[in-house]
Design a protein around this motif. Sequence first.
Motif, short mmCIF file in Angstrom:
data_model
loop_
_atom_site.label_atom_id
_atom_site.label_comp_id
_atom_site.label_asym_id
_atom_site.label_seq_id
_atom_site.Cartn_x
_atom_site.Cartn_y
_atom_site.Cartn_z
N ALA A 96 40.71 43.84 41.22
CA ALA A 96 40.81 43.66 39.77
C ALA A 96 40.40 42.23 39.38
CB ALA A 96 42.22 43.96 39.30
N LEU A 97 40.82 41.25 40.20
CA LEU A 97 40.45 39.85 39.92
C LEU A 97 38.94 39.66 40.03
CD1 LEU A 97 43.30 37.93 41.79
CD2 LEU A 97 42.91 37.96 39.34
N HIS A 98 38.35 40.28 41.07
CA HIS A 98 36.89 40.18 41.24
C HIS A 98 36.17 40.78 40.04
CE1 HIS A 98 35.95 38.44 45.16
NE2 HIS A 98 37.13 38.89 45.53
N GLU A 99 36.69 41.90 39.55
CA GLU A 99 36.06 42.54 38.39
C GLU A 99 36.11 41.64 37.16
OE1 GLU A 99 37.89 46.30 37.76
OE2 GLU A 99 36.51 47.35 39.09
N GLN A 100 37.15 40.83 37.08
CA GLN A 100 37.28 39.90 35.94
C GLN A 100 36.54 38.59 36.20
OE1 GLN A 100 38.86 40.52 32.99
NE2 GLN A 100 39.17 42.61 33.71
N GLY A 101 35.84 38.51 37.32
CA GLY A 101 35.06 37.31 37.63
C GLY A 101 35.88 36.21 38.28
#
Lengths: 140, 100
Positions: A96-101
């Motif tokens: 989820a953090l990766h998806e948010q950059g």
Amino acid sequence: MSEERKKILDMLGDGKINAEQAERLIAALSGGGSGASDDAGSSKPLKYLRVIVDAESHPGQPPTKVNVRVPMQLLRAGMRLSALIPAQARDQVNHALHEQGIPLDLGQIKPENLEALIEQLRDLTVDVDDPKAKVRVFCE
Amino acid sequence: MIPMLAEIRIGVARRRRLHLWLPLFLVWILLAALLVLLSPLILIGLVALSVCCLIRRHNPIVLIRIVGSAIVRFGGVLAALTGVHIQIQSPGADVVVRVL
């Protein structure tokens, strides 16, 4: 010889500080007090994360003020608590953090990294100066 | 150091102001007394848990260590609350939460 004294002497040996500054730092360490300077302040451990918000309210009314002080110890304890997150849930959080950059891996946050991270917060100051609101985030 | 007192102040516009001092040290004393009273039950629970783990071919020490670690870390978070200060002042409300 204490660790702090050794560091001061190392700094003196490396030429980062002069003899007078070293003397003031050692005096501050030994409780001399009066010789304390900004250099001595930089070696003090960080105790709090502060968030101060001063926002404009409706015209004619006093401003909205927010003042939050969070102990660093709470950040440390919270990060240690994150070690209890099951691996599967941790992967989901990382995803989820990766998806948010945000390329952060919770599994990489270990006690030794945490201390380094908190030490880096010493130089952190966020100042948002907007006509309608002023926000300040810093450590002390 | 564990938190001993908490102060909560809530003021809403045109209403009476609420000001509470919470003696957290009493909570810790009560919790400690409760823990002592319940210690035989906790011991029986641990033995039962160990037996269940052995029947299902799991290592009970690992489970107990995880639970113990979780309790210690939650305790660490509670202890680290000392020094928290939250203050919000707005035209409609004034809220202060302090943990001492």
